[in-house]
Design a protein around this motif. Structure first.
Motif, PDB file in Angstrom:
ATOM      1  N   VAL A  53       0.826  -1.220   0.000  1.00 35.15           N
ATOM      2  CA  VAL A  53       0.000   0.000   0.000  1.00 35.15           C
ATOM      3  C   VAL A  53       0.853   1.260   0.000  1.00 35.15           C
ATOM      4  N   GLY A  54       2.166   1.113  -0.109  1.00 31.60           N
ATOM      5  CA  GLY A  54       3.034   2.291  -0.131  1.00 31.60           C
ATOM      6  C   GLY A  54       3.077   2.994   1.214  1.00 31.60           C
ATOM      7  N   TRP A  55       2.881   4.309   1.174  1.00 30.75           N
ATOM      8  CA  TRP A  55       2.928   5.136   2.385  1.00 30.75           C
ATOM      9  C   TRP A  55       1.541   5.378   2.981  1.00 30.75           C
ATOM     10  N   ARG A  56       0.558   4.581   2.574  1.00 31.89           N
ATOM     11  CA  ARG A  56      -0.809   4.821   3.035  1.00 31.89           C
ATOM     12  C   ARG A  56      -0.947   4.621   4.544  1.00 31.89           C
ATOM     13  N   ASN A  57      -0.251   3.635   5.101  1.00 32.55           N
ATOM     14  CA  ASN A  57      -0.335   3.405   6.547  1.00 32.55           C
ATOM     15  C   ASN A  57       0.129   4.631   7.330  1.00 32.55           C
ATOM     16  N   TYR A  58       1.188   5.261   6.876  1.00 34.90           N
ATOM     17  CA  TYR A  58       1.703   6.446   7.554  1.00 34.90           C
ATOM     18  C   TYR A  58       0.718   7.614   7.427  1.00 34.90           C
ATOM     19  N   GLN A  59       0.098   7.732   6.268  1.00 34.86           N
ATOM     20  CA  GLN A  59      -0.884   8.803   6.078  1.00 34.86           C
ATOM     21  C   GLN A  59      -2.101   8.609   6.965  1.00 34.86           C
ATOM     22  N   LEU A  60      -2.543   7.358   7.108  1.00 33.40           N
ATOM     23  CA  LEU A  60      -3.698   7.091   7.969  1.00 33.40           C
ATOM     24  C   LEU A  60      -3.369   7.331   9.435  1.00 33.40           C
ATOM     25  N   LEU A  61      -2.143   7.044   9.830  1.00 34.05           N
ATOM     26  CA  LEU A  61      -1.755   7.251  11.224  1.00 34.05           C
ATOM     27  C   LEU A  61      -1.839   8.720  11.621  1.00 34.05           C
ATOM     28  N   LEU A  62      -1.487   9.605  10.720  1.00 39.22           N
ATOM     29  CA  LEU A  62      -1.514  11.033  11.030  1.00 39.22           C
ATOM     30  C   LEU A  62      -2.934  11.547  11.220  1.00 39.22           C
ATOM     31  N   GLN A  63      -3.938  10.781  10.767  1.00 40.00           N
ATOM     32  CA  GLN A  63      -5.337  11.177  10.912  1.00 40.00           C
ATOM     33  C   GLN A  63      -6.103  10.276  11.871  1.00 40.00           C
ATOM     34  N   ASP A  64      -5.413   9.309  12.465  1.00 40.01           N
ATOM     35  CA  ASP A  64      -6.051   8.346  13.365  1.00 40.01           C
ATOM     36  C   ASP A  64      -6.304   9.008  14.720  1.00 40.01           C
TER      37      ASP A  64
END
Length: 313
Positions: free
Chosen positions: A71-82
């Motif tokens: 998923v690329g960097w999607r996990n990191y992007q979701l963490l910033l909005q979690d």
């Protein structure tokens, strides 16, 4: 007629490993790696390799059973909005802001007290260091009994003092502060020992010169002792920051992140993501974010200390 034979001198040929400086250096290197090689392999196998592998996992969606999906960097992007990650970050920062200064101040005060020439000083120093040696899990279990609202020792003391009883670890507004208090009780022995060693390493000539110039005890402490303790303080600040941000076992044995997730720190949230909900990729991304933040904070403390003239690292 006697025949005489002249003895021919024998030349000694050195072994290949001992020919010249290069051979000796090679032999020393091989000997050194023979001792250090197994330990190096263990370190690489148990720390560096899993860390690199976890980075690749953090860029995937994986539950540990089914094939991973990149998923690329999607996990990191979701963490910033979690919102749960943001709440865990706030709890971790609050715990760090309370724990680090508290452990440093208490360490200095107790170290100064234990630096005096009094009877049974060795016993007192041992008592201070024992909680640090004890298991954090055992400390958490013991603290759970001490701060139990129904039959705990803490409420029993408050009852005898005529003060209102508290819920402690079962109150969402008090739990994080009680966790910090328990952590201080277990970790203050470490800062006390390093400050005690630093106090004994201060040249006595400096202190005697300051006293001969008419400086009071407070001025000696402020202008002589504290500047000499500055490098140790920088080291203690970095070490205790890492300790606070990676606190897990104490929370696991006391509150499990509750009540109402009020003590859920980043490390405990990572544990829930990876081992309870089986979101290994998402949990690995959170672990790497924690590593980056811890590294940046450590570098910031080192930079500030060097700017103030304290060379520690």
């Amino acid at each position: 007629m006697a025949l005489t034979f002249a003895a021919t001198p024998r030349t000694h040929t050195p072994p290949p490993a001992q020919r010249g400086p290069r051979g000796r250096a090679l032999r020393r290197n091989l000997t050194g790696w023979a001792f250090a090689g197994p330990a190096t392999a263990i370190v690489i196998g148990l720390s560096i390799f899993p860390a690199v592998w976890a980075f690749f996992i953090s860029r995937a969606k994986w539950n540990g059973i089914a094939p991973a999906t990149q998923v690329g960097w999607r996990n990191y992007q979701l963490l910033l909005q979690d919102p749960d990650m943001i709440a865990a970050t706030k709890h971790t920062l609050l715990l760090t802001a309370l724990f680090v200064p508290g452990s440093i101040v208490l360490g200095i005060v107790i170290a100064i007290a234990l630096n005096q020439k009094i009877r049974l000083i060795g016993f007192y120093r041992t008592c201070i260091f024992v909680p640090y040696v004890a298991s954090a899990a055992a400390t958490g279990i013991l603290a759970g009994f001490v701060f139990n609202p129904q039959f705990g020792v803490a409420n029993d003391v408050l009852r005898h003092l005529g003060l209102p009883q508290q819920q402690f670890l079962e109150n969402q507004h008090q739990a994080i502060y009680i966790i910090c208090l328990i952590a201080l009780w277990g970790e203050v022995g470490f800062t006390t020992v390093i400050y005690l060693a630093a106090l004994q390493d201060i040249p006595k000539d400096l202190i005697e010169a300051a006293r001969m110039d008419g400086a009071s005890k407070w001025r000696v402490f402020r202008h002589v002792t504290l500047p000499e303790l500055r490098p140790v303080t920088v080291f203690a600040a970095i070490w205790q920051t890492i300790t606070a941000m990676q606190l897990f076992d104490l929370i696991y044995t006391t509150t499990r992140g509750g009540p109402l997730n009020s003590t859920q720190t980043i490390v405990y949230y990572i544990y829930e993501l990876a081992f309870q909900t089986q979101r290994l990729g998402y949990g690995a991304a959170a672990a790497y974010l924690l590593f980056i933040v811890t590294l940046l904070l450590s570098l910031l403390v080192i930079w500030y200390s060097r700017r103030r003239g304290s060379e520690v690292f």
